[in-house]
Design a protein around this motif. Structure first.
Motif, PDB file in Angstrom:
ATOM      1  N   LEU A   1       0.828  -1.203   0.000  1.00 35.96           N
ATOM      2  CA  LEU A   1       0.000   0.000   0.000  1.00 35.96           C
ATOM      3  C   LEU A   1       0.866   1.257   0.000  1.00 35.96           C
ATOM      4  O   LEU A   1       1.806   1.385   0.779  1.00 35.96           O
ATOM      5  N   GLY A   2       0.540   2.198  -0.897  1.00 35.39           N
ATOM      6  CA  GLY A   2       1.194   3.500  -0.888  1.00 35.39           C
ATOM      7  C   GLY A   2       2.605   3.517  -1.432  1.00 35.39           C
ATOM      8  O   GLY A   2       3.425   4.327  -0.999  1.00 35.39           O
ATOM      9  N   LYS A   3       2.909   2.648  -2.398  1.00 37.05           N
ATOM     10  CA  LYS A   3       4.243   2.599  -2.999  1.00 37.05           C
ATOM     11  C   LYS A   3       4.262   3.446  -4.274  1.00 37.05           C
ATOM     12  O   LYS A   3       3.441   3.279  -5.165  1.00 37.05           O
ATOM     13  N   LEU A   4       5.232   4.372  -4.360  1.00 39.49           N
ATOM     14  CA  LEU A   4       5.340   5.285  -5.493  1.00 39.49           C
ATOM     15  C   LEU A   4       6.537   4.925  -6.368  1.00 39.49           C
ATOM     16  O   LEU A   4       7.655   4.771  -5.871  1.00 39.49           O
ATOM     17  N   PHE A   5       6.276   4.817  -7.687  1.00 40.20           N
ATOM     18  CA  PHE A   5       7.309   4.479  -8.667  1.00 40.20           C
ATOM     19  C   PHE A   5       7.371   5.558  -9.744  1.00 40.20           C
ATOM     20  O   PHE A   5       6.397   6.278  -9.979  1.00 40.20           O
ATOM     21  N   HIS A   6       8.530   5.640 -10.408  1.00 37.62           N
ATOM     22  CA  HIS A   6       8.602   6.356 -11.674  1.00 37.62           C
ATOM     23  C   HIS A   6       7.877   5.508 -12.718  1.00 37.62           C
ATOM     24  O   HIS A   6       8.128   4.297 -12.821  1.00 37.62           O
ATOM     25  N   SER A   7       7.021   6.121 -13.512  1.00 35.57           N
ATOM     26  CA  SER A   7       6.299   5.344 -14.530  1.00 35.57           C
ATOM     27  C   SER A   7       7.247   4.720 -15.552  1.00 35.57           C
ATOM     28  O   SER A   7       6.938   3.673 -16.129  1.00 35.57           O
ATOM     29  N   ARG A   8       8.388   5.334 -15.745  1.00 32.73           N
ATOM     30  CA  ARG A   8       9.349   4.775 -16.699  1.00 32.73           C
ATOM     31  C   ARG A   8       9.870   3.408 -16.259  1.00 32.73           C
ATOM     32  O   ARG A   8      10.372   2.628 -17.072  1.00 32.73           O
ATOM     33  N   ASP A   9       9.744   3.094 -14.951  1.00 31.47           N
ATOM     34  CA  ASP A   9      10.209   1.800 -14.446  1.00 31.47           C
ATOM     35  C   ASP A   9       9.125   0.724 -14.482  1.00 31.47           C
ATOM     36  O   ASP A   9       9.406  -0.443 -14.194  1.00 31.47           O
ATOM     37  N   LEU A  10       7.897   1.101 -14.827  1.00 32.02           N
ATOM     38  CA  LEU A  10       6.800   0.132 -14.769  1.00 32.02           C
ATOM     39  C   LEU A  10       6.961  -1.042 -15.741  1.00 32.02           C
ATOM     40  O   LEU A  10       6.627  -2.172 -15.383  1.00 32.02           O
ATOM     41  N   PRO A  11       7.423  -0.837 -16.984  1.00 32.26           N
ATOM     42  CA  PRO A  11       7.615  -2.011 -17.854  1.00 32.26           C
ATOM     43  C   PRO A  11       8.576  -3.039 -17.253  1.00 32.26           C
ATOM     44  O   PRO A  11       8.334  -4.242 -17.327  1.00 32.26           O
ATOM     45  N   LEU A  12       9.657  -2.540 -16.629  1.00 31.21           N
ATOM     46  CA  LEU A  12      10.596  -3.453 -15.990  1.00 31.21           C
ATOM     47  C   LEU A  12       9.963  -4.172 -14.803  1.00 31.21           C
ATOM     48  O   LEU A  12      10.142  -5.376 -14.604  1.00 31.21           O
TER      49      LEU A  12
ATOM     50  N   ARG B   1      13.276  -3.018  -5.863  1.00 37.02           N
ATOM     51  CA  ARG B   1      13.927  -1.780  -5.430  1.00 37.02           C
ATOM     52  C   ARG B   1      15.440  -1.964  -5.314  1.00 37.02           C
ATOM     53  O   ARG B   1      16.220  -1.113  -5.758  1.00 37.02           O
ATOM     54  N   MET B   2      15.854  -3.087  -4.736  1.00 42.27           N
ATOM     55  CA  MET B   2      17.293  -3.334  -4.571  1.00 42.27           C
ATOM     56  C   MET B   2      17.969  -3.588  -5.906  1.00 42.27           C
ATOM     57  O   MET B   2      19.122  -3.193  -6.123  1.00 42.27           O
ATOM     58  N   LEU B   3      17.252  -4.217  -6.839  1.00 37.80           N
ATOM     59  CA  LEU B   3      17.817  -4.427  -8.167  1.00 37.80           C
ATOM     60  C   LEU B   3      18.027  -3.105  -8.908  1.00 37.80           C
ATOM     61  O   LEU B   3      18.916  -2.993  -9.751  1.00 37.80           O
ATOM     62  N   LEU B   4      17.207  -2.119  -8.579  1.00 35.05           N
ATOM     63  CA  LEU B   4      17.398  -0.790  -9.163  1.00 35.05           C
ATOM     64  C   LEU B   4      18.380   0.049  -8.346  1.00 35.05           C
ATOM     65  O   LEU B   4      18.416   1.271  -8.462  1.00 35.05           O
ATOM     66  N   VAL B   5      19.141  -0.625  -7.504  1.00 34.19           N
ATOM     67  CA  VAL B   5      20.238  -0.036  -6.752  1.00 34.19           C
ATOM     68  C   VAL B   5      19.755   1.037  -5.776  1.00 34.19           C
ATOM     69  O   VAL B   5      20.386   2.086  -5.612  1.00 34.19           O
ATOM     70  N   GLN B   6      18.615   0.795  -5.138  1.00 31.83           N
ATOM     71  CA  GLN B   6      18.222   1.581  -3.973  1.00 31.83           C
ATOM     72  C   GLN B   6      18.316   0.645  -2.781  1.00 31.83           C
ATOM     73  O   GLN B   6      17.458  -0.204  -2.558  1.00 31.83           O
ATOM     74  N   GLU B   7      19.376   0.785  -2.030  1.00 32.20           N
ATOM     75  CA  GLU B   7      19.693  -0.165  -0.967  1.00 32.20           C
ATOM     76  C   GLU B   7      18.634  -0.216   0.129  1.00 32.20           C
ATOM     77  O   GLU B   7      18.194  -1.278   0.540  1.00 32.20           O
ATOM     78  N   SER B   8      18.206   0.937   0.605  1.00 34.45           N
ATOM     79  CA  SER B   8      17.324   0.989   1.770  1.00 34.45           C
ATOM     80  C   SER B   8      15.979   1.586   1.394  1.00 34.45           C
ATOM     81  O   SER B   8      15.885   2.423   0.484  1.00 34.45           O
ATOM     82  N   PRO B   9      14.924   1.173   2.080  1.00 34.88           N
ATOM     83  CA  PRO B   9      13.615   1.775   1.822  1.00 34.88           C
ATOM     84  C   PRO B   9      13.591   3.240   2.246  1.00 34.88           C
ATOM     85  O   PRO B   9      14.276   3.630   3.192  1.00 34.88           O
TER      86      PRO B   9
END
Length: 441
Positions: free
Chosen positions: A225-236, A258-266
């Motif tokens: 619930l309440g997770k925000l993404f860049h739309s450009r990442d949605l196909p991936l 998230r970790m695969l996109l190199v964001q280590e921590s929430p």
């Protein structure tokens, strides 16, 4: 060796095919048509190429509309509380201003294959939100069963018995369709409440994050619930969910993504803006507390119901906690006159007593300074609301405990409402709303 998903991703598994609800009304079918319409018994299913053509044809119309800043995505299936999705949409449009709605698209994936449920749900949503649909602010889509991969039907008790494999595919379809609708995509569950002006709050947070790279911002600490993404990442992300839909529940896959996109921590964005709408009857883990109360014949029994409020909601204590029979409580702050917390009962009840307790049990701090309790009757609408209220009593030092002697007042009660009668700065703790049903024999 560690790598980002953009460098190590497996080639695409294919496009998502969607059956689209283009009109507001679905024509009635003959009995023969209904028999032939069953998803699961279709002998000659429509080729996937046809679904692709339908999708592209409708997408051409969608892409002509002005691109918005934010898409709110919701996937919904048939469940016990048939009104959850409607409550969610009502909350969403009620708390967002007209200015905010101009920058907002709401995308709903009706992910159940039951045609009766689909027709009823589309009819209800269309009747309540036809202005938003006609403006292109609310879109409804459905992925036909032909487009689904084989989904395991084994329940995993470790994840609340949900068919998380299907849930992952449902959301992959949702995200795939949402790719070009907006700059950002907000994932919401179908049983949620929204904080007022949530679009403005999210925009402000995104603006402050522009100097920092991020893949996922979290405006709730509950599941997905309440997770925000860049739309450009949605196909991936859609691709990722389709590849690993059998492996883990959706929230776990999102964390891994998230970790695969190199964001280590929430990145938790407080105060949280979204929380789940939960009926009191859903709290199986509180049965021990209920059993203890029943040992006392004079104790409250709190008939099943749901709790609504327009007060501010924190990231820890939620409105429904004021209506449980244990020691949990609802916490809010900075009250305005007219703010309310309302219990809407699943069925009208005959009440003999109502008790409301606010403030700390230790020193009485954070009590409601001026407030009153009202009983509501004659519910109507979707979501339901009481059309008439009668004053039961005023709070004294943050509390009220009143027996109902007037037979007409206590009978057929559908709502119990706590109303703020004066502005109040600082915190408020609503510890208990206790109800006693009449035991007429």
């Amino acid at each position: 060796m560690r790598c980002s998903i953009r460098k190590c991703f497996i080639p695409s598994v294919g496009i998502v095919f969607l059956w689209l609800f283009i009109t507001l009304k679905i024509p009635k079918e003959t009995e023969d048509d209904q028999k032939e319409a069953s998803y699961n018994s279709r002998k000659d299913p429509r080729p996937l190429e046809d679904w692709q053509n339908l999708t592209f044809k409708y997408m051409e119309k969608i892409q002509k509309r002005r691109k918005t800043w934010l898409t709110v995505g919701i996937s919904s299936v048939q469940q016990g509380d048939r009104s959850s999705l409607l409550y969610t949409l009502v909350s969403l449009f009620r708390v967002s201003s007209k200015a905010e709605q101009k920058h907002l698209t709401v995308l709903v994936h009706l992910a159940d294959s039951d045609l009766t449920w689909l027709r009823e749900t589309v009819a209800h949503i269309s009747s309540l939100f036809s202005p938003q649909i006609l403006k292109g602010q609310l879109l409804m889509i459905h992925a036909p069963s032909d487009a689904y991969p084989t989904v395991d039907s084994v329940r995993d008790e470790a994840f609340r018995g949900e068919f998380y494999s299907k849930q992952n595919v449902d959301h992959a379809f949702l995200m795939s369709f949402a790719t070009k609708l907006s700059d950002y995509f907000l994932l919401i569950e179908d049983n949620a409440f929204f904080a007022p002006n949530f679009v403005t709050h999210i925009h402000s947070r995104v603006t402050t994050m522009k100097s920092n790279s991020w893949a996922l911002l979290e405006f709730s600490n509950m599941g997905f619930l309440g997770k925000l993404f860049h739309s450009r990442d949605l196909p991936l992300l859609a691709h990722f969910l389709l590849l690993f839909y059998k492996e883990k529940p959706l929230d776990s896959l999102i964390s891994h993504f998230r970790m695969l996109l190199v964001q280590e921590s929430p990145i938790l964005c407080k105060p949280f803006l979204f929380y789940r709408r939960v009926s009191y009857t859903a709290f199986d883990h509180k049965q021990k507390a209920t059993a203890l109360q029943k040992k006392n014949a004079d104790g409250p029994n709190n008939p099943p119901g749901a709790v609504f409020t327009d007060m501010q909601v924190s990231d820890v204590h939620f409105p429904w906690e004021a209506y449980t029979l244990d020691e949990s409580f609802f916490w809010t702050h900075n009250l305005s006159i007219g703010n309310h917390l309302t219990v809407i009962l699943n069925h009208p009840a005959n009440l003999s007593r109502v008790q409301v307790i606010t403030g700390s049990i230790v020193d009485g701090r954070y009590a409601l300074e001026k407030g009153q309790v009202e009983l509501g009757y004659e519910p109507e609408g979707v979501p339901q609301h009481c059309t008439s209220f009668a004053l039961l009593g005023h709070l004294s030092e943050g509390q009220m405990d009143q027996e109902i002697h007037l037979k007409g007042m206590g009978y057929h009660v559908s709502c119990v409402r706590l109303v703020v009668k004066a502005g109040q700065a600082g915190g408020l703790m609503i510890r208990h709303i206790y109800l006693w049903e009449k035991n007429d024999k």
